[in-house]
Design a protein around this motif. Structure first.
Motif, short mmCIF file in Angstrom:
data_model
loop_
_atom_site.label_atom_id
_atom_site.label_comp_id
_atom_site.label_asym_id
_atom_site.label_seq_id
_atom_site.Cartn_x
_atom_site.Cartn_y
_atom_site.Cartn_z
N GLN A 139 0.59 -0.82 -0.13
CA GLN A 139 -0.05 0.25 -0.24
C GLN A 139 1.13 1.13 0.49
OE1 GLN A 139 -3.39 -0.44 -0.60
NE2 GLN A 139 -2.95 -2.64 0.14
N PRO A 140 0.38 2.47 -0.42
CA PRO A 140 0.74 3.68 -0.38
C PRO A 140 0.97 3.91 0.62
CG PRO A 140 -1.19 3.87 -1.50
CD PRO A 140 -1.15 2.81 -1.04
N SER A 141 0.74 3.51 2.30
CA SER A 141 1.45 3.45 3.72
C SER A 141 2.67 3.14 3.84
CB SER A 141 0.32 4.13 4.54
OG SER A 141 -0.95 2.36 4.16
N ASP A 142 2.65 1.36 3.07
CA ASP A 142 3.61 0.82 3.34
C ASP A 142 4.74 1.31 2.76
OD1 ASP A 142 2.14 -0.88 4.87
OD2 ASP A 142 1.68 -1.39 2.72
N SER A 143 4.78 1.89 0.76
CA SER A 143 5.58 1.76 0.85
C SER A 143 6.63 3.32 1.72
CB SER A 143 5.42 3.01 -0.39
OG SER A 143 5.00 2.19 -1.44
N LYS A 144 5.84 4.06 1.88
CA LYS A 144 6.31 5.26 2.92
C LYS A 144 7.57 5.17 3.79
CE LYS A 144 4.28 9.91 4.15
NZ LYS A 144 4.91 9.45 5.37
N VAL A 145 7.06 3.89 4.32
CA VAL A 145 7.71 3.46 5.35
C VAL A 145 8.74 2.86 4.75
CG1 VAL A 145 7.70 1.45 7.54
CG2 VAL A 145 5.21 2.87 6.91
N PHE A 146 8.91 2.23 3.71
CA PHE A 146 10.39 1.50 3.63
C PHE A 146 10.97 3.05 2.76
CE2 PHE A 146 7.95 -2.77 1.46
CZ PHE A 146 7.82 -3.01 3.35
N SER A 147 10.30 3.65 1.94
CA SER A 147 11.07 4.75 1.75
C SER A 147 11.95 5.87 2.59
CB SER A 147 10.34 5.80 0.86
OG SER A 147 9.64 6.13 1.55
N GLU A 148 11.02 5.88 3.79
CA GLU A 148 12.16 6.53 4.99
C GLU A 148 12.80 6.15 5.51
OE1 GLU A 148 8.40 9.16 6.82
OE2 GLU A 148 8.22 7.24 6.92
N CYS A 149 12.74 4.74 6.14
CA CYS A 149 13.25 4.05 6.84
C CYS A 149 13.38 2.61 6.58
CB CYS A 149 13.06 3.93 8.54
SG CYS A 149 11.35 2.97 8.37
N LEU A 150 13.51 1.96 5.66
CA LEU A 150 14.31 0.57 5.64
C LEU A 150 15.34 0.36 5.31
CD1 LEU A 150 13.50 -2.67 4.57
CD2 LEU A 150 13.06 -1.43 2.39
N GLU A 151 16.03 -0.40 5.69
CA GLU A 151 17.80 0.10 5.60
C GLU A 151 18.20 -0.91 4.86
OE1 GLU A 151 19.23 1.97 9.59
OE2 GLU A 151 18.52 3.80 9.04
N THR A 152 17.86 -2.25 5.25
CA THR A 152 18.52 -3.03 4.96
C THR A 152 17.43 -5.17 4.50
OG1 THR A 152 19.07 -3.89 7.50
CG2 THR A 152 20.90 -3.28 6.31
N LEU A 153 18.22 -5.32 4.19
CA LEU A 153 17.24 -6.70 3.76
C LEU A 153 18.26 -7.90 3.67
CD1 LEU A 153 13.80 -8.22 3.04
CD2 LEU A 153 14.92 -8.18 0.64
N GLU A 154 17.65 -9.16 4.84
CA GLU A 154 18.60 -10.49 4.20
C GLU A 154 17.98 -11.83 4.38
OE1 GLU A 154 22.21 -12.33 6.22
OE2 GLU A 154 21.03 -9.85 6.93
N ILE A 155 18.33 -12.50 3.71
CA ILE A 155 17.44 -13.92 3.36
C ILE A 155 18.62 -14.62 3.91
CG2 ILE A 155 16.02 -15.48 2.12
CD1 ILE A 155 14.52 -13.25 1.58
N THR A 156 18.37 -15.43 5.07
CA THR A 156 19.34 -16.59 5.06
C THR A 156 18.18 -17.90 4.90
OG1 THR A 156 19.46 -14.81 6.74
CG2 THR A 156 20.59 -17.07 6.55
N ARG A 157 18.73 -19.04 4.72
CA ARG A 157 18.71 -20.26 4.55
C ARG A 157 19.48 -21.07 5.90
NH1 ARG A 157 15.23 -21.52 -0.08
NH2 ARG A 157 15.36 -19.76 -1.49
N PHE A 158 18.55 -20.69 7.07
CA PHE A 158 19.08 -21.13 8.50
C PHE A 158 19.10 -22.23 8.80
CE2 PHE A 158 14.84 -20.25 8.92
CZ PHE A 158 14.18 -21.67 9.60
N GLU A 159 18.65 -23.17 8.09
CA GLU A 159 18.70 -24.70 8.72
C GLU A 159 19.41 -25.48 7.17
OE1 GLU A 159 14.24 -25.57 10.37
OE2 GLU A 159 14.46 -26.13 8.64
#
Lengths: 334, 334
Positions: free
Chosen positions: B71-91
């Motif tokens: 949603q637009p409000s989600d995009s706003k949060v991402f653009s304001e403060c999403l700094e990292t994304l990480e996928i880990t195959r933890f098993e």
């Protein structure tokens, strides 16, 4: 955080260097995958050979992107005489080739439409001087029986134009490309394409496919790849890299491409239908648990060209028939 | 060619043995791929950290199957403060786990909506006693600031039901499952879901996702996997194998699943957005070659919840703006 344009551009270059490394990793994974799965595909071929209509049933259940291009008359040929299917990564160990190249080999039994026992279509993964990358192929000659050509002459015309282009290139003084559209074979193929109705185009016209963009020769691709590797080395060292020259579109080719979705279909066959064939084959029997013991394979010699259903043909019940139940998805796998 | 039902059934078993082998090969390939690409992802994270809004821009260009849920409000949060994304195959190295399990870890800066610096959602690839296989997860607690919960209380209610179920299971005499729907937390979550408008459901509700089918515990999955391995051994020896018991549907779970497409979205993030992030990031700049040097990152402090465009937010031009050109696909990669 880099906020000025120069820094952003520098990061862009760093990302491109990384993309190159990801690309190398992907090729390595393709090679490992090939080594691991080749013996399994060989075993599968041995089992499939003992199952009547295995590949015809796989094609009947195939993804809609392919299924929509298979006409009832194509299905009929598959169910009558398609015996084997084989994908080979024929350049996997060739340092000048690509693990992304593959060949699709259909094995057929005797049939009323063509003489060929094998129709093999090769797809080469190539790079153009302008940076386009994709699969190109060459038209495959199908030896149609008289009056039985499902493509209405399209594959023949595509092969003829191909041969004429080769001949012109051999004898021309560097101007072969510009002359393609003046070849009589070019006009003949254009006419065939204009006459055809795309909606009912036979799947067999796919054997005439050349490229979704333009044909790229082995020589061009080798030179372009070598130039790209040089750029990669420079990028790695942080040196400035010249952009590739822009690719010229090739309207001549695009107007005579007999099968525009050919690359997409080849990719789905190689990356989905082929690896998932057992799943597709089994899905023809889903919901059949109780009925499996009643399974009967009926012969048929219906010659009509109406809507056909292979499952109906080989099992005596059709997914489109009124009494036929649609198979419920019993289990989900991710 | 095998034409009688018994032989067809025998071939079916042979194919299933092969499917098991293909499955093993796939897990091995996943492990090799992980080993090859992990160092590259680490390098990419280092470069991305220097690029403002890298992950917000990746999400802006992400596949439509994910994009439609942002949603637009989600995009706003991402653009304001999403700094990292990480996928880990933890098993990946856990013999009891699966290389198909993964965690999605979002790193956030200070923001007006929640206190969390990290929101990590784990997905376990599990097998049920009835043969269902898929990803299950647990609701993640988001510490929303007062009046700033983008999900309207959905994640909180999902976490509360989860905790209540755990508590009930701990104290119950084997009948915990049947009692779930009588929990007050169950009714509270049902009510929340009924009140919500799915069309404008925040992406953050995805953190409350549990399963597209039903929750499968580690214990159940381990037992089901062990039983399946036994069946595999029997099949290999050509012995008769009993079918798995049918899976019971869990309506209780399905009625309180706050985010039904959660598994699909997680899979696209892990298998497409994450490996292709550079491509998506770069595509925000496609067609920008000449303008790249004019690139300006504008700050903004617009608090409205109208249609927003991250690219517009971070670059001062929007893909939806009238003057904005749609980026042409310059090069095709297969």
């Amino acid at each position: 955080m880099a906020e000025n344009p120069e820094e952003v551009l520098a990061r862009f270059e760093e990302l491109t260097v990384l993309e190159d490394e990801f690309d190398d990793a992907e090729l390595q994974i393709l090679r490992q995958q090939n080594a691991l799965t080749s013996p399994l595909y060989a075993k599968r071929a041995a089992v499939a050979a003992k199952i009547p209509h295995f590949w015809a049933l796989v094609f009947e259940q195939c993804p809609p992107e392919v299924d929509q291009h298979i006409q009832p008359s194509d299905s009929k040929v598959f169910s009558e005489c398609l015996e084997t299917l084989e994908i080979t990564r024929f350049e996997i160990d060739d340092p000048k080739g690509s693990p992304r190249s593959f060949s699709v080999k259909f094995g057929f039994g005797l049939n009323e439409h063509f003489e060929d026992k094998v129709l093999e279509k090769k797809f080469w993964f190539r790079r153009s001087q302008g940076g386009w990358m994709g699969l190109v192929s060459e038209p495959v000659k199908i030896h149609w029986k008289k009056g039985k050509d499902l493509t209405g002459g399209l594959t023949d015309a595509a092969v003829k134009l191909w041969d004429a282009k080769l001949k012109a290139a051999g004898s021309a003084n560097g101007d072969a490309k510009a002359k393609a559209s003046s070849l009589p074979e070019y006009k003949a193929l254009m006419k065939k394409i204009e006459q055809g109705e795309e909606a009912s185009l036979s799947f067999f016209a796919w054997f005439g496919f050349v490229s979704s963009w333009r044909y790229v020769s082995a020589e061009e691709s080798e030179a372009a790849t070598a130039a790209e590797l040089e750029r990669r080395e420079k990028r790695k060292k942080g040196e400035k890299v010249e952009d590739e020259p822009e690719d010229e579109p090739d309207n001549d080719h695009q107007q005579t491409e007999v099968y525009p979705p050919g690359e997409e279909i080849a990719t789905i066959i190689a990356e989905d239908l082929w690896p998932q064939a057992i799943k597709y084959y089994k899905s023809t029997h889903e919901g059949d648990d109780e009925e499996l013991s009643d399974l009967e394979v009926e012969d048929y010699d219906d010659d009509s060209d109406e809507e056909l259903d292979i499952r109906g043909l080989v099992q005596g019940k059709g997914k489109n028939s009124k009494s036929g139940e649609s198979p419920p998805a019993k289990k989900r796998k991710t």
